[in-house]
Design a protein around this motif. Sequence first.
Motif: not given
Length: 851
Positions: A419-436
């Motif tokens: 019931x508090x503020x969400x502690x969760x962070x949406x994480x991305x890594x667009x510079x991941x070499x395989x994806x880049x």
Amino acid sequence: MGVGQVLEQLRFNRDFMAQVVVWERLPGRRGVYGELERPLIPAVAEMAAEMGVTGFYRHQVAAIEGVRRGENVVLATPTASGKSLAYTIPVLERLAVEPGARALYLFPTKALAQDQAAITADWLRSGRMVGRVHTYDGDTPRNLRTAARKTGSIIISNPDMLHSGILPYHTSWRDFFQNLSYVVIDEIHTYRGVFGSHVANVLRRLNRICAFYGSAPQFICCSATIANPKEHAERLVEKPFTLIGPEMNGAPSGSKQFLLYTPPMVDEELGIRGSSVMAARDAALLCLQNEVQTVVFGRARQTVELLLSYLQDELKFAGLDPAMVNGYRGGYLPLERRAIEGGLRSGALRGVVATNALELGIDIGALGAAVLTGYPGSIAAVWQQAGRAGRTEAESMVLLIAGGSPLEQYICNHPRYLFGQSPEHALINPDNLRLLVKHLLCASFELPMKSGEDFGGAGDVDELLEALTEMGTMHETGGRYHWLGEGGPAQRVSLRTSSDERVVIQDVSGERPEVIGEVDVESAPSLVHEGAIYMHQARSYLVQSLDWEGLLAEVVPQEVDYYTRASLNSQIQSLEAEMEVAEGDIYRAFGDVLVVTQATGYRKVKRYSQETLGFGEIDLPPLELLTSGYWLVLGEDLTKRLLAEGVLLAPNDYGPNWDEQREKALVRDGGVCRRCGADGREKVLHVHHVRPFRTFNYVAGENETYKEANQLGNLVSLCPSCHRMAEEGQRTRSALAGLGYVLGNLAPLFLMCDPHDIQVTTEGRSPLTGAPTVVIYERVAAGVGFSQRLFELHETLLAGASELVGGCRCRDGCPACVGPPAEVGPNTKVMTRRLLRVLGEVGGERGGRPR
């Protein structure tokens, strides 16, 4: 009859109330309206009046004014707060003033896109403005695609289609990109992990194409209430954003009764709780009998189908129409899902059992109750699912049924966490070499890459372009890098966490085969292997054959009282550290992990009683996964200390005749698993002691009890999967495995991921490290940053694990701490606590060594 009656019956049910951890009344609130700094232009004001819009909530005003000022805006307010109106108004104002302007709406699912297309078309029809809205996705007929490109004022699509069907063909969209004013990205919290990292690169390519045609669109993003909406939007789009957060929410809402419930203990000593699935069935049945329209969320497809079958059985028994409840999940055909959504909106359907496919804002009307079967993996998901009930000012109820896992019991012990503020962070890594690299190839196909050109936040990528040129996938001429392959590379790149390949499921019982569903390739070995029971809308189908090359499963209807559960055997083949840290005699690292998974066999499980009826073999090729992981390795001195203290179990010395007896057992059993029949010629077989070897108390040089332990009558040949199950039944879990169990179950609290997005393995002596090792790896190709986050949260994870294990009321271990009672030995909990204490105490010099 209604929500009030259901709540009253629950309140006076003593047995039910004894298991309620929290009963929270979330008060309703009146709408808080705001005033626009300048009125709507007349054409849009007329449309708003025609659509019944008489005013704007505070957060809508803030968003509209932010867009009017030319800012990129991210709106992060609760479900059903009217976020779509906040971007519809500024887009329509621009179209009214500049009829040639264009807007692009991106939604994560086709269902959401279809919803918004219908709503936007109603707005345009309600006025006299010139403008057309078109959906443009994989379902759009070819003859309508040209019209969309040429006449679409608003194009509604998804990132996948933008990636593979629009950007590679931008020359056909010249007018659209030249005049693109707005890009709307809804539900940005879903763009996380590998999918979000891909989408960030697609947006880099979009901005690059827009710059080429001379446009610089504004971005309007909408998100669930996560911890980092502004940071996530800026990471995703790589532009500055203005945040309108939940504190600005002015939408009215009815009161909501939120109940956190955990099934009662079946065995206090062993920590075994009642079934959360059965508890969800009972709660949903009570709601439906009181004429409360209800959504029941299940964590997995099989859970959904089982719950649906249980509910329909109970409704039939009560003399009610079982067809009042349907299922809803991935794998259903699009028309089937649209019909279910329509039935919920009209009220023809009273209930639906769904996976998180219904979590997002698809219009399904105003439901009275939401029953969540287990914690869905994140606080954001809890409130998304809870928000499906009470989408008007009427009272609603939410029942979250917590299972016995460490994660769910942690939440029961710390309910304020919800019931508090969400502690969760949406994480991305667009510079991941395989994806880049993949998106650089796509970008070079769309427009040749210039030497020194920045690719969004990745910056100067000349070094990568030169490497790709040396590999022969690009050609450099005059400082420009061109794609060399045949066709477009985008068609070969999937944005999703799994392959684009799907296995089609056909019912072949009739005169003509009929497609009834589909599953992704990664799930096929578990769900549609030969002999599997595939469930669809509570009907059972027997899988007669699976054509692995042709991606086709043939099924026939079969009324059975069991379902099937596959056994998977995963092995880590390599660990390559990107960063490692030494702390005393403990090493932790994150980096690349190669995992090979093999489906080995399956069990037939009787419905309701859950007893095992039999076994079968699965004969399919293994699947390889190259991903990212975080691992913890105990050093030599620490290992010796823990072995001496009995915290870790020393490897067994099976005596001098072991090799001879092992070979005799394999010959006697004909080279097949005695439990599931797997052939040892294709799967390595283990030889297992029926009575555990340790119980014979063999000590080399002091006695010869190994002879009795290694008698053929005490040995049996098993495949790796059956061997693992047999050892679990002998309660052989060590403190190291207890540690892995609790860490793997706590990790999703700190990551915005489902518990199934990660996997844990523990080995007393890993062949890769030569030491006791715990590995937590991501179950998606390439990984997305979860592992690095866990690496950074090492101390926090250990502290949380120590608190959970120490605070659990069980005696020897249970599903809520170090593992199920069938898997743990009597000292596992004590030893896991000791191990956690030692790990917390170990210090020493620290230093990071990037590799």
